[in-house]
Design a protein around this motif. Structure first.
Motif, PDB file in Angstrom:
ATOM      1  N   THR A   4       0.831  -1.213   0.000  1.00  0.00           N
ATOM      2  CA  THR A   4       0.000   0.000   0.000  1.00  0.00           C
ATOM      3  C   THR A   4       0.863   1.258   0.000  1.00  0.00           C
ATOM      4  N   LEU A   5       1.853   1.300   0.874  1.00  0.00           N
ATOM      5  CA  LEU A   5       2.736   2.468   0.932  1.00  0.00           C
ATOM      6  C   LEU A   5       3.558   2.595  -0.340  1.00  0.00           C
ATOM      7  N   ILE A  14       2.290  10.123  -2.190  1.00  0.00           N
ATOM      8  CA  ILE A  14       3.304  10.567  -1.227  1.00  0.00           C
ATOM      9  C   ILE A  14       4.511  11.015  -2.043  1.00  0.00           C
ATOM     10  N   ALA A  15       4.851  12.281  -1.994  1.00  0.00           N
ATOM     11  CA  ALA A  15       5.861  12.850  -2.886  1.00  0.00           C
ATOM     12  C   ALA A  15       7.277  12.583  -2.401  1.00  0.00           C
ATOM     13  N   MET A  21       5.047   9.740   8.826  1.00  0.00           N
ATOM     14  CA  MET A  21       4.747   9.770  10.246  1.00  0.00           C
ATOM     15  C   MET A  21       3.965   8.511  10.617  1.00  0.00           C
ATOM     16  N   GLU A  22       4.532   7.712  11.516  1.00  0.00           N
ATOM     17  CA  GLU A  22       3.916   6.434  11.891  1.00  0.00           C
ATOM     18  C   GLU A  22       2.489   6.610  12.403  1.00  0.00           C
ATOM     19  N   ILE A  23       2.302   7.540  13.315  1.00  0.00           N
ATOM     20  CA  ILE A  23       0.990   7.704  13.942  1.00  0.00           C
ATOM     21  C   ILE A  23      -0.048   8.130  12.913  1.00  0.00           C
ATOM     22  N   LEU A  48      13.643   2.595  -1.312  1.00  0.00           N
ATOM     23  CA  LEU A  48      12.612   3.581  -1.612  1.00  0.00           C
ATOM     24  C   LEU A  48      12.537   4.678  -0.547  1.00  0.00           C
ATOM     25  N   LEU A  49      12.871   4.318   0.688  1.00  0.00           N
ATOM     26  CA  LEU A  49      12.881   5.274   1.797  1.00  0.00           C
ATOM     27  C   LEU A  49      14.283   5.407   2.367  1.00  0.00           C
TER      28      LEU A  49
END
Length: 231
Positions: A4-5, A14-15, A21-23, A48-49
């Motif tokens: 999904t992410l 999501i750019a 942010m986890e929360i 990717l991150l």
């Protein structure tokens, strides 16, 4: 969760440069923070991150060199794919299936009327289907996964492997560029049919490199234009 992410990042929801942010993500997706944290760690492993100490995870930015390097890897991998197919030989009507795919590509490219966005998108889909078919014929899961990763990172394409923006799409899928790509596809299939492993491998590698050089030139020109605008 990771899928999904990943798709949200590929699709531009999501750019690049965004901090995750986890929360906030956990609340939005209706899950606890644990699966979100695990998904982000997985995407960081994929490249990717980026993990920034005391700041958390950030969507990685990519530049023209990243594109050059990724396409260079893909050229080698997909060349290997064609070598494997050639050495094994096409069986069970595979050559006829590839030929039918080329015929369908020809109909789209040589049809009457203007080269519209709709026809360009159709060509994109047929082009991706052709490359996926070759990977299927190579029958090597590790190779397929490596090609998929090289195709999606850096983030040039969305989750359906289509270019994010019209400028990139027009560079890769202009009518004249598509016609050239079809000729290259034909050379690849001809070499596969004759079981000429070296020729098939070279034809595919040259095909990917041609797209690499076109896209890198476009991205470099875009970057230069932005730099001039800031001066």
């Amino acid at each position: 969760m990771a899928d999904t992410l990943r798709n949200r990042i590929f699709d531009g929801v999501i750019a690049p440069g965004s901090h995750l942010m986890e929360i906030s993500l956990a609340n939005e997706l209706g899950v606890s923070r644990t699966p979100v944290r695990g998904a982000m760690a997985r995407l960081a492993d994929e490249g990717l991150l980026l993990y920034l100490p005391n700041k958390g995870f950030q969507v990685r930015r990519f530049n023209a060199k990243d594109v050059f390097d990724a396409f260079s890897v893909r050229a080698t991998l997909e060349g290997m794919c064609c070598r494997l197919i050639s050495e094994r030989g096409l069986e069970g009507g595979a050559l006829a299936q590839l030929t039918a795919m080329l015929d369908e590509q020809y109909e789209v490219l040589h049809g009457r009327g203007e080269w519209t966005d709709v026809r360009a998108e159709c060509w994109q889909d047929l082009n991706q289907a052709f490359h996926r078919k070759l990977l299927t014929l190579a029958d090597n899961r590790w190779l397929t996964e490596a090609v998929q990763r090289a195709s999606q990172l850096p983030i040039i394409f969305d989750s359906k492997l289509r270019p994010h923006n019209r400028d990139a799409s027009m560079q890769l899928y202009r009518h004249e560029q598509a016609l050239q790509a079809l000729e290259e596809h034909c050379r690849i299939v001809e070499a596969l049919g004759r079981q000429e492993a070296s020729s098939a491998e070279t034809a595919m590698r040259d095909h990917i490199i041609a797209n690499r050089d076109l896209l890198v030139l476009h991205l470099s020109q875009q970057a230069a234009g932005r730099t001039r605008a800031l001066i």
